[in-house]
Enzyme design. Structure first.
Site, PDB file in Angstrom:
ATOM      1  N   HIS A  27      -6.510  -7.271  -3.831  1.00 46.89           N
ATOM      2  CA  HIS A  27      -7.761  -7.895  -3.388  1.00 46.89           C
ATOM      3  C   HIS A  27      -7.862  -7.870  -1.865  1.00 46.89           C
ATOM      4  O   HIS A  27      -6.983  -8.380  -1.179  1.00 46.89           O
ATOM      5  CB  HIS A  27      -7.847  -9.340  -3.894  1.00 46.89           C
ATOM      6  N   ASP A  64     -11.534  -2.452  -8.514  1.00 44.80           N
ATOM      7  CA  ASP A  64     -11.929  -1.946  -7.189  1.00 44.80           C
ATOM      8  C   ASP A  64     -13.426  -2.017  -6.942  1.00 44.80           C
ATOM      9  O   ASP A  64     -14.011  -1.143  -6.303  1.00 44.80           O
ATOM     10  CB  ASP A  64     -11.429  -0.489  -6.996  1.00 44.80           C
TER      11      ASP A  64
END
Ligand code: IMP
Ligand code: MG
Length: 359
Positions: free
Chosen positions: A49, A19
């Protein structure tokens, strides 16, 4: 195959616990530089993503971002793939007008079965806060050498005939298909998943994922390490952790400022929707992950979030250091990294979710 057909390899990797806005860096590189292939070398649908194309947000889990730019995209042999999840993601991309014919999956990928998913949900999700995508049980089978490779699965189940392909969006070639099989060539961009401290070897075992997330392991795609040109590390100006990890205790969620950072930074998992725990950037850990990864470039994102919250702290040698302004903090971080990371050429701070200036 001669190694001459590969010109260069650039790698984008995560330097923390996933992240770190890797998707944004990949997207910017694809828009600016010329690549012939975009590849994923590790993980599976546990990743999430986020990419913005013309202001619209897209989320992928296993398919590399090349597909958004009309570039062939390859899912390498060290990834884990569940065919239903792949089919669903292909459908999502097709509905949004992207050409999924550009996607290739290595014949050697070990498939995630529904049993793997069930075991993950029953065991690993509860104990370790896994994403429930079947990664650890599939990895057990892979390294126990009882896993099933995708190619064998497709042949065994007869999907290579005109009449029986249960997947709406996955193309399974006919048995006698003579079309040339693509090989990696030219300039390659490798897209990392998860991050340095979730790596099976480097992370806080067993609170890790079952993959090698470090850039060296991109060589599993099938190129020699000498071809690696740039390694772009992704980090944030504060740390976050989703899933169980004793080094991020639950009490952290009670800290008002950290909770505010999580809220402003929209720190929710893009795969599971869970809220991420937030902590001040651990600069010692960042230096270590940059140096072991061999980063030549680093992008530190989400500086706008700290600016909005108005508190500027980081964690150094087990103590919290506070700064008056964001600029003071950025100068301090740059000095630390420049003096301790000898391979690093460029440090970029980024305050936009969509792009990275100066890459
Ligand atoms: P698994 O990869 O689903 O087995 O989960 C193992 C650990 O890695 C858990 O703590 C997950 O929350 C974490 N994890 C896996 N993938 C990601 C990711 O893409 N971002 C952040 N954390 C992740
Ligand atoms: Mg992610």
């Amino acid at each position: 195959m001669s190694s001459k057909i590969i010109d260069s390899v650039d790698i984008v990797c995560g330097l923390a616990w996933g992240d770190e806005a890797k998707g944004k860096i990949v997207s910017e590189l694809l828009a600016k530089k010329k690549y012939d292939w975009v590849c994923r070398w590790s993980g599976g649908s546990n990743a999430g993503h986020t990419i913005y194309i013309n202001g619209k947000k897209y989320t992928t889990h296993i398919i590399p971002a090349g597909v958004f730019y009309g570039i062939p995209s390859y899912i390498g042999p060290d990834c884990y793939v569940n065919l239903e999840d792949l089919d669903e993601e292909m459908g999502y991309l097709q509905e949004n007008g992207f050409n999924t014919d550009l996607i290739r999956v290595s014949n050697n990928v070990i498939i995630i079965t529904n049993q793997h998913k069930q075991e993950d949900l029953l065991k690993y999700k509860k104990q370790q806060g896994s994403t429930g995508k079947g990664i650890a049980p599939c990895a057990k089978d892979k390294y126990g050498r009882t896993g099933v490779r995708i190619n064998d699965f497709i042949i065994k189940n007869g999907f290579r005939t005109k009449y029986f392909n249960p997947f709406k969006h996955i193309w399974c070639p006919e048995k006698n298909d003579t079309r040339e099989i693509d090989v990696l060539k030219g300039n390659i961009l490798c897209e990392g998943a998860q991050g340095f401290w979730l790596d099976i070897n480097q992370g806080n075992y067993p609170y890790v994922t079952s993959s090698t997330t470090l850039p060296y392991s991109a060589c599993s795609l099938g190129f020699p390490p000498q071809k690696i040109r740039h390694i772009y590390g992704a980090a944030k100006i504060y740390d976050t952790r989703v899933g169980t990890d004793p080094s991020f205790p639950d009490e952290m969620k009670n800290d008002e400022v950290l909770a505010k950072i999580g809220e402003v930074g929209k720190e929710f998992g893009s795969t599971t929707g869970r809220s991420r725990k937030v902590w001040w950037l651990n600069i010692n850990k960042l230096v270590e992950s940059i140096n072991i990864s061999g980063c030549t470039h680093i992008v530190i994102s989400k500086t706008d979030v700290l600016d909005i919250v108005g508190v500027f702290k980081l964690y150094l040698d087990n103590k919290v250091e506070e700064f008056e302004t964001l600029d003071d903090m950025k100068i301090y971080i740059s000095e630390c990294l420049n003096s301790q990371c000898d391979l690093l050429q460029t440090i970029i701070f980024s305050d936009s979710p969509e792009c990275v200036e100066g890459i």
